[in-house]
Design a protein around this motif. Structure first.
Motif, short mmCIF file in Angstrom:
data_model
loop_
_atom_site.label_atom_id
_atom_site.label_comp_id
_atom_site.label_asym_id
_atom_site.label_seq_id
_atom_site.Cartn_x
_atom_site.Cartn_y
_atom_site.Cartn_z
N TYR A 1 0.87 -1.06 -0.01
CA TYR A 1 -0.03 -0.17 -0.08
C TYR A 1 0.78 1.31 -0.10
O TYR A 1 1.73 1.44 0.71
N ASN A 2 0.54 2.21 -1.08
CA ASN A 2 1.15 3.50 -0.99
C ASN A 2 2.72 3.48 -1.03
O ASN A 2 3.41 4.31 -0.51
N ASN A 3 3.17 2.58 -1.92
CA ASN A 3 4.70 2.48 -2.00
C ASN A 3 4.85 3.10 -3.60
O ASN A 3 4.12 3.16 -4.39
N ARG A 4 6.14 3.50 -3.67
CA ARG A 4 6.62 4.30 -4.86
C ARG A 4 7.77 3.88 -5.50
O ARG A 4 8.78 3.36 -4.53
N ALA A 5 7.83 3.60 -6.87
CA ALA A 5 9.05 3.51 -7.33
C ALA A 5 9.63 4.54 -8.45
O ALA A 5 8.69 4.94 -8.96
N ASN B 1 -2.08 -12.09 -2.90
CA ASN B 1 -1.48 -10.97 -2.24
C ASN B 1 -2.51 -9.78 -2.54
O ASN B 1 -3.46 -9.82 -3.54
N THR B 2 -2.22 -8.54 -2.01
CA THR B 2 -3.06 -7.30 -2.33
C THR B 2 -2.13 -6.30 -2.57
O THR B 2 -1.28 -5.90 -1.86
N PHE B 3 -2.50 -5.58 -3.68
CA PHE B 3 -1.59 -4.35 -4.27
C PHE B 3 -2.76 -3.38 -4.31
O PHE B 3 -3.56 -3.35 -5.36
N GLY B 4 -2.58 -2.51 -3.58
CA GLY B 4 -3.39 -1.19 -3.66
C GLY B 4 -2.96 0.16 -3.32
O GLY B 4 -2.00 0.38 -2.30
N GLY B 5 -2.93 1.04 -4.45
CA GLY B 5 -2.61 2.57 -4.24
C GLY B 5 -1.07 2.81 -4.40
O GLY B 5 -0.55 3.52 -3.85
N ASN B 6 -0.49 1.92 -5.11
CA ASN B 6 0.87 1.85 -5.44
C ASN B 6 1.25 2.69 -6.60
O ASN B 6 0.46 2.73 -7.58
N THR B 7 2.56 3.26 -6.89
CA THR B 7 2.70 4.04 -8.03
C THR B 7 4.17 3.72 -8.51
O THR B 7 4.87 3.48 -7.66
N THR C 1 -1.21 2.87 -10.12
CA THR C 1 -0.79 3.78 -11.07
C THR C 1 0.41 3.86 -11.55
O THR C 1 1.71 3.57 -10.82
N ALA C 2 0.72 3.54 -12.84
CA ALA C 2 1.99 4.06 -13.65
C ALA C 2 1.94 5.04 -14.63
O ALA C 2 0.91 5.31 -14.86
N THR C 3 3.10 5.88 -14.58
CA THR C 3 2.98 6.98 -15.37
C THR C 3 3.84 6.99 -16.67
O THR C 3 4.16 8.03 -17.09
#
Length: 322
Positions: free
Chosen positions: A123-127, A150-156, A186-188
């Protein structure tokens, strides 16, 4: 148990010890390692020798507020091996950041190992590049990635794979991705950048394409499951890609905004997983029984069945479910 402020980074990098290593906490929320937004939390590196017997297991730990600097990767956890098998189970990765890949966790096998990731939340991790929640990397020779429940939520991610990025360099390499929730990541990088999930399945062009199995997951509404190449889901080469029983509906988390990934009553993820998934865990992220109602739930949480009431207004507990 306890909440520990980590500085400097915890590190294990033996020169020639080909032994298994298990790091076991008391459970999510009970053992918390906090990097304070300043340091990578835990780094394990056995890649300096032939480490075929050095199985690495990390379980029952919350990694939060970790921050790395290139080239170490993985704000919360970095495990780098040659031939060892890596297992991460029952962990939480919260608010970690990598300037490179794998904001929460970066798990790499350089030769013939495997990575098993189960019953964990991101949760809420960033790369700064790829894999906001996690990066799972298999280099040359035989590699197997098992990513289950697993659960992946709110990562960018600034690059691709906001939730998770799976990198399969060579064949034979297999990725088995079952019973996971990828939601509102989210990926940008733009285009088909895999906001929820990005799988690099054909990095070395000309060798047989790696196998990718994607079953019984929850993914975002912009995932094209048939083509495998879309905004929320991208499998770079789909010649050896199979999928089925995946869901594109709100999983109904209790409070996604705070990272509470328990499933509300009526969630489409309840009793919707695959009991035969590879590496299915025996326990969920809170150490509850993994299967309670005959069919495993999707995600890191297993929801207990409702108690049955009698016609007289009393109630009973079905002890077979406990």
């Amino acid at each position: 148990p306890g909440n520990y402020a980590i500085n400097p980074t915890l590190s294990y990098a033996p020169a020639n010890e080909d032994f298994s290593l298990t790091i076991r906490g008391a459970g999510i929320g009970a053992t918390i390692l906090d990097g304070g937004g300043a340091v990578q939390i835990l780094r394990i590196n056995t890649s300096g020798f032939a480490d075929a017997a050095a199985e690495i297991t990390v379980e029952g730990i919350t990694f939060q507020n970790g921050f790395d600097n290139v080239p170490f990767f993985g704000g919360g956890l970095n495990v780098l091996t040659n031939n060892a098998d890596i297992t991460v189970s029952g962990c939480a990765f919260i608010n970690n950041e990598s300037t490179g890949t794998g904001g929460g966790a970066n798990l790499q096998s350089l030769a013939n190992g495997s990575v098993t990731l189960t019953s964990s939340t991101f949760y809420n991790n960033r790369a700064g590049t790829n894999g906001g929640g996690a990066l799972v990397f298999g280099n040359f020779n035989t590699f197997i990635a098992n990513i289950t429940n697993n659960t992946f939520g709110g990562n960018t991610a600034t690059g691709s794979g906001g939730g998770a990025y799976v990198f399969l360099v060579d064949d034979p390499s297999d990725a088995h991705i079952y019973n996971n929730i990828f939601w509102e990541n989210t990926a940008t990088a733009g285009g088909n950048d895999g906001d929820d999930l990005f799988v690099e399945s054909d990095f070395i062009v000309g060798v047989p394409v790696s196998m990718v199995n994607l079953f019984n997951n929850v993914l975002g509404m912009n995932a094209d499951l048939i083509s495998g190449q879309s905004e929320d889901l991208n499998v770079t080469n789909t010649n050896n890609y199979t999928q089925g029983s995946n869901i594109q509906q709100d999983p109904l988390f209790t409070d996604a905004g705070t990272g509470d990934f328990h499933l509300q009553s009526g969630s489409p993820a309840i009793d919707a997983g695959d009991n035969s998934a590879p590496a299915i865990p025996l326990r969920d992220f809170e150490d509850d029984n993994r299967i309670m109602s005959g069919t495993v739930d999707i995600g890191a949480d297993e929801t207990p069945p409702p108690l049955s009431g009698s016609s007289s207004g009393g109630c009973f507990i079905n002890t077979s479910q406990l």
